[in-house]
Design an enzyme around this catalytic site. Structure first.
Site, mmCIF file in Angstrom:
data_model
loop_
_atom_site.group_PDB
_atom_site.id
_atom_site.type_symbol
_atom_site.label_atom_id
_atom_site.label_comp_id
_atom_site.label_asym_id
_atom_site.label_seq_id
_atom_site.Cartn_x
_atom_site.Cartn_y
_atom_site.Cartn_z
ATOM 1 N N HIS A 62 10.432 -22.656 26.305
ATOM 2 C CA HIS A 62 11.546 -23.492 25.831
ATOM 3 C C HIS A 62 12.142 -24.372 26.935
ATOM 4 O O HIS A 62 12.064 -24.054 28.127
ATOM 5 C CB HIS A 62 12.689 -22.608 25.307
ATOM 6 C CG HIS A 62 12.249 -21.654 24.238
ATOM 7 N ND1 HIS A 62 12.924 -20.486 23.983
ATOM 8 C CD2 HIS A 62 11.200 -21.665 23.375
ATOM 9 C CE1 HIS A 62 12.315 -19.830 23.005
ATOM 10 N NE2 HIS A 62 11.273 -20.529 22.612
ATOM 11 N N LYS A 72 17.780 -22.846 35.307
ATOM 12 C CA LYS A 72 18.012 -21.425 35.019
ATOM 13 C C LYS A 72 17.756 -20.595 36.271
ATOM 14 O O LYS A 72 16.887 -20.914 37.074
ATOM 15 C CB LYS A 72 17.083 -20.953 33.893
ATOM 16 C CG LYS A 72 17.370 -21.614 32.561
ATOM 17 C CD LYS A 72 16.261 -21.421 31.570
ATOM 18 C CE LYS A 72 16.500 -22.301 30.356
ATOM 19 N NZ LYS A 72 15.295 -22.470 29.530
ATOM 20 N N HIS A 119 10.323 -22.764 30.016
ATOM 21 C CA HIS A 119 10.459 -21.398 30.533
ATOM 22 C C HIS A 119 10.186 -20.383 29.432
ATOM 23 O O HIS A 119 10.543 -20.611 28.266
ATOM 24 C CB HIS A 119 11.876 -21.192 31.088
ATOM 25 C CG HIS A 119 12.118 -19.777 31.496
ATOM 26 N ND1 HIS A 119 12.907 -18.924 30.749
ATOM 27 C CD2 HIS A 119 11.625 -19.053 32.515
ATOM 28 C CE1 HIS A 119 12.913 -17.743 31.317
ATOM 29 N NE2 HIS A 119 12.165 -17.780 32.401
ATOM 30 N N TYR A 131 20.348 -14.283 32.655
ATOM 31 C CA TYR A 131 20.153 -15.518 33.405
ATOM 32 C C TYR A 131 21.330 -16.477 33.312
ATOM 33 O O TYR A 131 22.084 -16.453 32.341
ATOM 34 C CB TYR A 131 18.868 -16.234 32.986
ATOM 35 C CG TYR A 131 18.701 -16.517 31.514
ATOM 36 C CD1 TYR A 131 18.414 -15.491 30.617
ATOM 37 C CD2 TYR A 131 18.754 -17.812 31.029
ATOM 38 C CE1 TYR A 131 18.218 -15.750 29.263
ATOM 39 C CE2 TYR A 131 18.547 -18.082 29.688
ATOM 40 C CZ TYR A 131 18.281 -17.056 28.819
ATOM 41 O OH TYR A 131 18.076 -17.321 27.467
ATOM 42 N N ASP A 167 8.764 -19.877 17.645
ATOM 43 C CA ASP A 167 7.844 -19.989 18.791
ATOM 44 C C ASP A 167 6.387 -20.084 18.367
ATOM 45 O O ASP A 167 5.513 -20.268 19.207
ATOM 46 C CB ASP A 167 8.072 -18.814 19.751
ATOM 47 C CG ASP A 167 9.362 -18.977 20.545
ATOM 48 O OD1 ASP A 167 9.771 -18.003 21.217
ATOM 49 O OD2 ASP A 167 9.963 -20.075 20.496
HETATM 50 C C1 LIG Z 1 19.325 -19.614 23.954
HETATM 51 C C2 LIG Z 1 20.541 -19.383 23.103
HETATM 52 C C3 LIG Z 1 20.448 -18.888 21.830
HETATM 53 N N1 LIG Z 1 21.575 -18.685 21.090
HETATM 54 C C4 LIG Z 1 21.416 -18.116 19.743
HETATM 55 C C5 LIG Z 1 20.536 -18.927 18.814
HETATM 56 C C6 LIG Z 1 19.854 -17.902 17.966
HETATM 57 O O1 LIG Z 1 20.650 -17.604 16.816
HETATM 58 C C7 LIG Z 1 19.789 -16.648 18.828
HETATM 59 C C8 LIG Z 1 18.424 -16.412 19.432
HETATM 60 O O2 LIG Z 1 18.020 -17.639 20.047
HETATM 61 P P1 LIG Z 1 16.540 -17.869 20.493
HETATM 62 O O3 LIG Z 1 15.592 -17.261 19.500
HETATM 63 O O4 LIG Z 1 16.384 -19.317 20.850
HETATM 64 O O5 LIG Z 1 16.485 -16.982 21.830
HETATM 65 P P2 LIG Z 1 15.308 -17.004 22.910
HETATM 66 O O6 LIG Z 1 13.976 -17.080 22.222
HETATM 67 O O7 LIG Z 1 15.565 -15.873 23.833
HETATM 68 O O8 LIG Z 1 15.541 -18.372 23.674
HETATM 69 C C9 LIG Z 1 15.528 -18.427 25.083
HETATM 70 O O9 LIG Z 1 14.204 -18.203 25.440
HETATM 71 C C10 LIG Z 1 13.721 -18.728 26.654
HETATM 72 C C11 LIG Z 1 13.144 -17.598 27.468
HETATM 73 C C12 LIG Z 1 14.619 -19.563 27.459
HETATM 74 O O10 LIG Z 1 14.368 -19.831 28.626
HETATM 75 C C13 LIG Z 1 15.823 -20.129 26.862
HETATM 76 O O11 LIG Z 1 16.944 -19.739 27.603
HETATM 77 C C14 LIG Z 1 16.061 -19.780 25.453
HETATM 78 O O12 LIG Z 1 15.422 -20.768 24.665
HETATM 79 O O13 LIG Z 1 20.745 -16.860 19.881
HETATM 80 C C15 LIG Z 1 22.832 -18.961 21.555
HETATM 81 O O14 LIG Z 1 23.841 -18.780 20.874
HETATM 82 N N2 LIG Z 1 22.950 -19.458 22.827
HETATM 83 C C16 LIG Z 1 21.860 -19.682 23.623
HETATM 84 O O15 LIG Z 1 22.030 -20.135 24.783
#
Ligand SMILES: Cc1cn([C@H]2C[C@H](O)[C@@H](COP(=O)(O)OP(=O)(O)O[C@H]3O[C@H](C)C(=O)[C@H](O)[C@H]3O)O2)c(=O)[nH]c1=O
Length: 183
Positions: A62, A72, A119, A131, A167
């Site tokens: 992402h 980050k 990332h 992070y 993803d």
């Molecule tokens: C990233 C983020 C997500 N959210 C909420 C949105 C969704 O309802 C839930 C899960 O989000 P997401 O599926 O995008 O989470 P990850 O797959 O861990 O996303 C992260 O994954 C990779 C490793 C990254 O480097 C980024 O920081 C980020 O994209 O958290 C938020 O409220 N705030 C945030 O900053």
């Protein structure tokens, strides 16, 4: 002081803090402003994130697009992950190249990923991942690259990971490059 290590990709930095074990457990400084400043890197960290992922998960790859792009500073509080950064910087000599490193709760090493990189990480042992981000979350500006795009050549160590629906459908590196030219 921690040990800072540059990587073969300009801008990516690994940080190994000094750990102080004793008969109670351990202590270490998990963040110092002067670590990156000693390399002339200044970031204004505005948001801390934390996620838990069970073994076999892949999260990523992402990024957030300008003006919401995020640097980050990532680490593992418990568990073990393979952490990956892919250079998407327009005109970078290492465009499309990646660097991966193990983050775990033995070395407690950190990994600095500047703006311009995608990332992600694969979970080797159930992990609490924490992070700092240099810009706030902005869902509308979020983008990604397909985690298992063969052109990336990333050996994640997992073949059929636990992964979010989102993803599964990011563009390949080639599609991203053709659509945008880079970040
Ligand atoms: C990233 C983020 C997500 N959210 C909420 C949105 C969704 O309802 C839930 C899960 O989000 P997401 O599926 O995008 O989470 P990850 O797959 O861990 O996303 C992260 O994954 C990779 C490793 C990254 O480097 C980024 O920081 C980020 O994209 O958290 C938020 O409220 N705030 C945030 O900053």
């Amino acid at each position: 002081m921690a040990e800072l290590r540059k990587t073969p990709i300009e801008g990516l930095i690994e940080i190994f803090p000094r750990i102080f074990p004793d008969n109670r457990g351990y202590f270490f400084e998990s963040y110092r402003e002067d670590w990156l400043k000693s390399l002339g890197i200044e970031e204004n960290w505005v948001q801390d994130n934390q996620s838990f992922s069970q073994k076999g998960t892949v999260r990523g790859l992402h990024f957030q697009r300008t003006p919401h792009a995020q640097a980050k500073l990532v680490r593992v509080i418990s568990g073990k992950v393979l952490d990956v950064a892919v250079d998407l910087r327009k005109d970078s000599p290492t465009f499309g190249k990646h660097f991966s490193t193990i983050l775990d709760d033995q070395n407690f090493n950190l990994f600095y990923v500047p703006k311009g990189f995608a990332h992600g990480f694969a979970v080797i042992e159930d992990a609490i991942f924490a992070y700092k981000c240099s810009n706030f979350y902005n869902k509308e500006s979020e983008g990604g690259i397909l985690w298992n795009d063969p052109m990336l050549g990333i050996d994640w160590g997992v073949s059929s990971p636990i992964i979010s629906e989102k993803d599964k459908y990011w563009p390949t590196l080639e599609e991203f490059k053709n659509q945008t030219g880079g970040l």
